[in-house]
Scaffold this active site. Structure first.
Site, PDB file in Angstrom:
ATOM      1  CG  ASN A   8     -18.071  17.559  -2.714  1.00  0.00           C
ATOM      2  OD1 ASN A   8     -17.814  16.523  -2.099  1.00  0.00           O
ATOM      3  ND2 ASN A   8     -18.967  17.609  -3.678  1.00  0.00           N
ATOM      4  NE  ARG A  97     -22.440  16.161  -1.520  1.00  0.00           N
ATOM      5  CZ  ARG A  97     -22.361  15.289  -2.515  1.00  0.00           C
ATOM      6  NH1 ARG A  97     -21.333  15.307  -3.312  1.00  0.00           N
ATOM      7  NH2 ARG A  97     -23.303  14.417  -2.696  1.00  0.00           N
ATOM      8  CG  HIS A 186     -28.936  13.434  -4.881  1.00  0.00           C
ATOM      9  ND1 HIS A 186     -29.467  12.495  -5.720  1.00  0.00           N
ATOM     10  CD2 HIS A 186     -27.633  13.554  -5.216  1.00  0.00           C
ATOM     11  CE1 HIS A 186     -28.521  12.038  -6.540  1.00  0.00           C
ATOM     12  NE2 HIS A 186     -27.401  12.671  -6.241  1.00  0.00           N
ATOM     13  NE  ARG A 247     -24.006   6.067  -7.994  1.00  0.00           N
ATOM     14  CZ  ARG A 247     -24.308   7.192  -7.369  1.00  0.00           C
ATOM     15  NH1 ARG A 247     -25.247   7.220  -6.441  1.00  0.00           N
ATOM     16  NH2 ARG A 247     -23.685   8.307  -7.657  1.00  0.00           N
ATOM     17  CD  GLU A 389     -26.130  18.870  -5.218  1.00  0.00           C
ATOM     18  OE1 GLU A 389     -25.716  18.720  -6.381  1.00  0.00           O
ATOM     19  OE2 GLU A 389     -26.185  17.958  -4.392  1.00  0.00           O
TER      20      GLU A 389
END
Ligand code: AMP
Length: 406
Positions: A8, A97, A186, A247, A389
């Site tokens: 990642n 990813r 996601h 955010r 994940e």
């Protein structure tokens, strides 16, 4: 033994893990930080751990890391020198990813030059993420030649969303020329968590309707019908939807015009404000839900407002997606906040008994999962399913190379 590496790669860090899929052991756990940091020497850091092989000593190196290729080279050199990869049969493949797969990628894909080029063409849709992902792929191909590399996209699971849900009510030309539409993110987490929840309840996934709330520092909700994503709260970018750690989530689309006229904000200022200075942090100065809950218990009003806003907005999406789906078998909480904060889960679900959702206070208490936290009589089950994940990227990458015969 089937050893899969998961990469990642961000703009200034590499997260690397190697999992043995047969035993689910974590063979290598590595992090490279401070890539390309020009502030001074010693800002780069490589940290390597070997949880499945406690006899191998941890490695910590503080040394400037010029770029992703250099970081990956250091990481591989140090890992190979320990011999742990060979001890677990050597790497079968590397799963990357990749944040944005646009409309081109609906499933994990074996990386070729053409695939890399397609990911590069998607940079305008994910300028903060896809460049780092591409560098990570290139660097891994250099240091691990001959090992199949697979891209696993955050957007892929949401490619089943129908046009009436993914289109914005904007002039057609924006979709035709720039693919301005809802993509959702996601996806690896929503896919894994929904399949795991269906299995937990013994419902065939193709019959399973659920609302998955992924509540972490980034947060999104997905409506799942028959095991497939039919709507999700994140949009063209991961900024839309829920209030998040830093955010804003949903705002009035006229806000940029207002701020430009009244505060003279540049595009960069605006980007920084909405992505890094808003959300929980913007309201109370903290983006860590644990700290917010502690402050709230001590009577801090801005922490309470941030908490209430976070839960209220998630609750609004929950209601909206109940209307989208009609029948909802399960509401599923996952990620850092969803898995660990009974207070947030309670605030989102309280008083929804008329809609068929009744939490059991005793079951809701405490962290972790998998567990059912609704009462026996609750029409819609409420579950906590920890997201995995990285494991999911590894499983998908392995599946992809088997299919491709690579
Ligand atoms: P993630 O992005 O999935 O790693 O989630 C990070 C978020 O989970 C942060 O806001 C943490 O404060 C939150 N979190 C982790 N543990 C807890 C906890 N025990 N209670 C409340 N929030 C938590």
């Amino acid at each position: 033994m089937t050893l899969i590496a998961i990469v990642n790669c961000g703009s200034s860090s590499i997260k690397f893990r190697a999992l043995d899929l047969d035993t689910r052991e974590n063979v290598v756990d590595a992090l490279v930080e401070g890539i390309g940091d020009s502030i001074g020497a010693g800002t780069g850091k490589l940290r390597l751990r070997f949880p499945a092989n406690p006899e191998v000593a941890d490695i910590d190196i503080a040394e400037p890391v010029s770029d992703t290729a250099h970081g990956m080279e250091m990481l591989f050199r140090e890992t190979l020198a320990t011999g742990v990869l060979e001890r677990h049969g050597g790497l079968a493949c590397v799963g990357h990813r990749v944040v944005h797969g646009g409309e081109d990628f609906t499933e994990p894909t074996l990386i070729t030059d053409a695939v890399l080029e397609a990911i590069r063409r998607l940079i305008p849709l994910a300028p903060l993420h896809n460049p780092g992902n591409i560098e990570g792929i290139r660097a891994a191909m250099e240091v691990a030649p001959g090992i199949p590399q697979v891209a696993v996209f955050d957007t892929a699971f949401h490619q089943t969303i129908p046009p009436h849900a993914y289109r914005y009510a904007l002039p057609n030309v924006l979709y035709e020329d720039h693919k301005v539409r809802r993509f959702g993110f996601h996806g690896t987490s929503h896919g894994y968590v929904s399949r795991t929840a269906a299995a937990y309840l013994g419902i065939p996934v193709e019959d399973f309707n659920a609302i998955v709330l992924h509540l972490g520092n980034g947060a999104s909700v997905t409506a799942i019908r028959g095991g497939q994503s039919v709507d999700t709260s994140m949009g063209l970018t991961p900024l839309e939807g829920l209030m998040m750690g830093t955010r804003s989530g949903d705002i009035d689309p006229a806000l940029p015009l207002f701020l430009e006229r009244n505060r003279g904000l540049s595009v960069e200022d605006y980007d920084t404000m909405l992505n890094r200075e808003s959300g929980l942090k913007g309201i109370c100065g903290d983006n860590d839900m644990r700290a917010i809950e502690e402050r709230m218990e001590a009577g801090d009003e801005s922490a309470k407002l941030a908490f209430d806003m976070f839960a209220y907005r998630a609750r609004k999406y929950l209601g909206a997606y109940m209307a989208v789906l009609g029948r909802v078998d399960a509401v599923v909480f996952t990620a850092g906040i969803g898995e660990n904060s009974p207070a947030v889960r309670e605030a989102i679900c309280s008083g929804l008994d008329p809609l068929g959702i009744t939490l059991d206070a005793g079951r809701n208490a405490g962290r972790g999962g998998p567990k059912e936290i609704s009462t026996a009589g609750s029409r819609t089950k409420v579950l906590v399913i920890p997201t995995e994940e990285e494991l999911e990227i590894a499983v998908q990458a392995q599946h992809c190379i088997e299919q491709a015969g690579a």
